[in-house]
Structure formats: structure tokens, C-alpha cells
Design an enzyme around this catalytic site. Structure first.
Site, PDB file in Angstrom:
ATOM      1  N   ASP A 188     -28.601  64.274  20.609  1.00  0.00           N
ATOM      2  CA  ASP A 188     -28.279  63.232  19.634  1.00  0.00           C
ATOM      3  C   ASP A 188     -27.669  63.881  18.402  1.00  0.00           C
ATOM      4  OD1 ASP A 188     -28.151  61.115  17.885  1.00  0.00           O
ATOM      5  OD2 ASP A 188     -30.321  60.886  17.664  1.00  0.00           O
ATOM      6  N   HIS A 190     -26.487  61.963  15.866  1.00  0.00           N
ATOM      7  CA  HIS A 190     -26.781  61.089  14.715  1.00  0.00           C
ATOM      8  C   HIS A 190     -25.519  60.727  13.944  1.00  0.00           C
ATOM      9  CE1 HIS A 190     -29.959  59.672  11.770  1.00  0.00           C
ATOM     10  NE2 HIS A 190     -30.565  59.520  12.935  1.00  0.00           N
ATOM     11  N   GLU A 214     -25.283  61.581  22.559  1.00  0.00           N
ATOM     12  CA  GLU A 214     -25.695  60.384  21.817  1.00  0.00           C
ATOM     13  C   GLU A 214     -25.116  60.370  20.412  1.00  0.00           C
ATOM     14  OE1 GLU A 214     -29.804  58.274  20.169  1.00  0.00           O
ATOM     15  OE2 GLU A 214     -29.931  59.900  21.653  1.00  0.00           O
ATOM     16  N   GLU A 240     -27.455  52.195  19.019  1.00  0.00           N
ATOM     17  CA  GLU A 240     -28.740  51.896  18.400  1.00  0.00           C
ATOM     18  C   GLU A 240     -28.584  51.163  17.075  1.00  0.00           C
ATOM     19  OE1 GLU A 240     -30.154  55.910  16.127  1.00  0.00           O
ATOM     20  OE2 GLU A 240     -29.867  56.080  18.286  1.00  0.00           O
ATOM     21  N   HIS A 290     -33.239  52.429  22.295  1.00  0.00           N
ATOM     22  CA  HIS A 290     -33.721  53.119  21.097  1.00  0.00           C
ATOM     23  C   HIS A 290     -35.131  52.626  20.794  1.00  0.00           C
ATOM     24  CE1 HIS A 290     -33.335  53.711  16.496  1.00  0.00           C
ATOM     25  NE2 HIS A 290     -33.278  54.918  17.023  1.00  0.00           N
TER      26      HIS A 290
END
Length: 384
Positions: A188, A190, A214, A240, A290
Site C-alpha cells: 500500500d 497510500h 494499493e 477505499e 478496506h
């Protein structure tokens, strides 16, 4: 049956604030929901107060109609704050209806398609030997899908992507070598990278190193994701932060991503989640929800995962690798989902199957929390 009250609890529970919503009825049946807009809970409380004004006295069984009324009966419809409020209400209404009918929520969504919900677990150590050791420990505990840790996330003020992507890629290659081909590996980012940075990161690893990437970049521009798709063959897991089926629309219709990181507490609750799942099924996009919040979110998401065909793994933050979170929520939630190995059993209890200690919640206070405001070394602001 009529709605008599909508109560909000924006309070610190363990390591984070949670925004829990209780909807009461004139027949004594009540339901719980949770909102997912972490760090901006007070804004959602305000939206919930507006919705409560016209929801009192309404029939809680008319979930779809109430969803449409909350979404459409205002000029400035949609958006993350309003949809986080709608999500909490929608989940609580499903809890009420399930309890009133004596059935688990998944029966309201078409019935159970699986008896347990596979999860993926996350390492927290920076890329290096400790990260690989944590991953091996998770495999020993039964996990076959893992999300590994990128470098630089441990820094709280300065983030320079180019200083970290090479080190992260190197250790992901080593992780694949150590863990073998049978384990699903993802990471991830972010949404901290640009298209060029994300492409460089992927190109530093042999094809097959990662099974999913991700949130590598921000989501506002589907075209940017299409540009990144042309530069890498790694499957994308995104969504998400999406707050409606309309935000998912270009990604699904243009076949940009392969996993939906849908959040039932942000997207519009279970009502909207089921629509996204059905739409995604037509494009062979799997659900990878998520799930970073509390037991209400986890329970609602488990029921969603049980009821859809196109499902891969559910995020869990309760694995042995994240014991540093260090909080047992049993005092607040006497009955809640519990991992059995690497899976969540699907509860057959009516409603969501979660029992909440409301008296204890009422004694808790809200603690303002702000996500790190990251900057580059030149002083400019960058994404957290």
C-alpha cells in the site's frame, strides 16, 4: 415501527476515535452503524444531525428509499462527509431490520455464499529483515495473502518518494524469494506517488513480484491511472476513499483496476456496497474491502463479503503482526467478530451480531487527531 432517535458517539476507543451511530425505534429494537471518515468525525456528526431531523418518525425497514432520500433531497448531494453519514445510518438500519426479522444481515443481502471470510494481514516493520520475518510469522499462522510495508512511512514529517522506492523494491524482491510463489504479496503506497514514481517503483522489480499495488497515486484522475496501467503489469487495488458508485464508475467501466478496496463505512453503507459489487462482477473486479476501523465496521463488512460472489480478501488489523496496536476492545464490544486463524467466521446472529456497551461509550471523550502533514525536503506539501 418508527425511528425515534439517532445518537452519535464520536469517542476515543483504544488507539483511535470511532464514530458510532445508534438508531432507536419505538419498538425497542435498535441498530448500530459506523462512519469511516477518520480524522474528520466532527464534520460527519454535523451531517448526522441534519439527517436525524427528517428521519425521526420514519419506517426503518425502507432502507433503499431512505438512502435515496438522504442522497437526493439536497442540492449539494454526495461527497465524503455526507456519504460517511449515510453509511453509518444505512448499516444501522440493516442491523435493525435483521434483528426485527430474526435473521443475520447477510440474509438481507441475498444470503450467505461463504461460511468464513479469508483476510489479508499487514506487516508494520520497514522493508528489511524484520519485515520478512513478520511475513514468515504470518504465513505460519495461516495467512496466504500479505500486505507488506513500504519504506518511509515511519517518518512523520518528511517524505521523499525517490529516496524510498528503490529500497522498498529491493526488499520486496527478497520477500518474494523468501516466501515463495504461493503467497499473495501486495503493498500500500497510500497514494503518495506520482505516475512516474509509481512506474519507476514497479519497473525495479521482476514481473510477478507483486500481486497487487494499493493506492499508488491519488484517485481524482482515472486517466492518470490509465497512464500508469500502460507502464506496469501489476494489478491495482484502489477505492477505499471512494464515496459512491459514481466514483467507482470510470474505474470499473474502463477496466483500470482489478481489486476494489471498497469501504462500507465511506461508500454509502451496505446498500451502495452491493451495487458496486454487482457492477464490478460484470467486469471481473474482485472485492478487497478496506477495514481499518472498529468491530461495527468489521461485522458489516463480513456480512457484505459473505453475500457477494466476487470476493478476494478482507483487510484485518488484528493479526499477530499488529499486536503493537495493543488494545482489547472487549469492554466496549462484548460480542464482536474474532479471527479464527486467518479467517473471520460468519455470524448467524440476528442483525450485525455485535453487542455494544453504550454506557461505557458514553463515558469516553473525543480526542482531536490530525494525520501527519508531510512535506518534501524543499518545504512543499505532499500526500499523507
Amino acid at each position: 415501527m418508527k425511528i425515534t432517535a439517532i445518537k452519535t458517539y464520536a469517542v476515543k476507543v483504544g488507539i483511535r476515535n470511532q464514530l458510532l451511530v445508534k438508531i432507536e425505534t419505538d419498538e425497542g429494537i435498535f441498530g448500530w452503524g459506523e462512519s469511516g471518515l477518520s480524522g474528520r468525525e466532527k464534520a460527519v456528526v454535523g451531517a448526522l444531525e441534519h439527517y436525524a431531523e427528517f428521519l425521526r418518525g420514519r419506517d426503518p425497514f425502507k432502507i433503499g428509499s431512505l438512502w435515496q432520500e438522504m442522497y437526493r433531497s439536497q442540492y449539494f448531494e454526495g461527497g465524503r462527509v455526507l456519504q460517511a453519514a449515510v453509511s453509518a445510518i444505512d448499516i444501522a438500519l440493516h442491523d435493525i431490520k435483521g434483528k426485527a426479522l430474526g435473521v443475520p444481515v447477510y440474509d438481507l443481502l441475498g444470503g450467505k455464499q461463504r461460511d468464513h471470510i479469508p483476510t489479508f494481514a499487514t506487516t508494520f516493520a520497514a522493508p528489511g529483515p524484520e519485515m520478512i520475518d513478520q511475513a514468515k510469522m504470518l504465513v505460519e499462522h495461516g495467512w496466504t495473502a500479505l500486505r507488506l510495508s513500504p519504506a518511509g512511512h515511519e517518518e512523520k514529517q518528511i517524505y521523499e518518494p525517490r529516496e524510498h522506492i528503490a529500497a522498498t523494491a529491493k526488499w520486496l524482491v527478497k520477500a518474494r524469494e523468501e516466501l515463495g510463489e504461493d503467497v499473495v504479496l501486495g503493498i500500500d503506497y497510500h497514494h503518495r506517488l506520482t505516475v512516474a514514481e509509481a512506474a519507476s517503483f514497479c519497473q525495479k522489480m521482476p514481473s510477478g513480484t507483486l500481486d497487487f499495488l494499493e493506492e499508488p497515486i491519488r484517485d481524482e484522475s482515472p486517466g492518470a491511472y490509465e497512464a500508469l496501467r500502460r507502464l506496469t503489469d501489476v494489478p491495482f487495488a484502489i477505492g477505499e476513499e471512494f464515496s459512491s458508485k459514481w466514483q467507482f464508475q470510470p474505474y470499473i467501466e474502463r477496466d483500470i483496476h482489478q481489486f476494489n478496496r471498497l469501504d462500507v463505512c465511506n461508500v454509502g453503507g451496505l446498500t451502495e456496497s452491493m451495487k458496486v459489487a454487482a457492477w464490478s462482477e460484470t467486469h471481473y473486479v474482485d472485492m478487497m474491502p478496506h477495514n481499518p476501523l472498529g468491530p461495527i465496521c468489521t461485522a458489516a463488512t463480513i456480512h457484505f463479503c459473505a453475500a457477494v460472489a466476487n470476493f478476494s480478501w478482507l483487510e484485518t488489523r488484528a493479526s499477530p503482526a499488529e499486536t503493537h496496536l495493543g488494545f482489547d476492545s472487549s469492554d466496549f464490544f462484548s460480542t464482536q467478530p474474532r479471527l479464527e486463524g486467518a479467517v473471520y467466521p460468519v455470524s448467524d446472529a440476528p442483525g450485525l451480531g455485535v453487542e455494544v456497551n453504550e454506557d461505557l461509550l458514553a463515558k469516553q471523550s473525543f480526542e482531536f487527531w490530525e494525520a501527519p502533514h508531510l512535506k518534501r525536503r524543499d518545504g512543499s506539501v505532499t500526500n499523507w
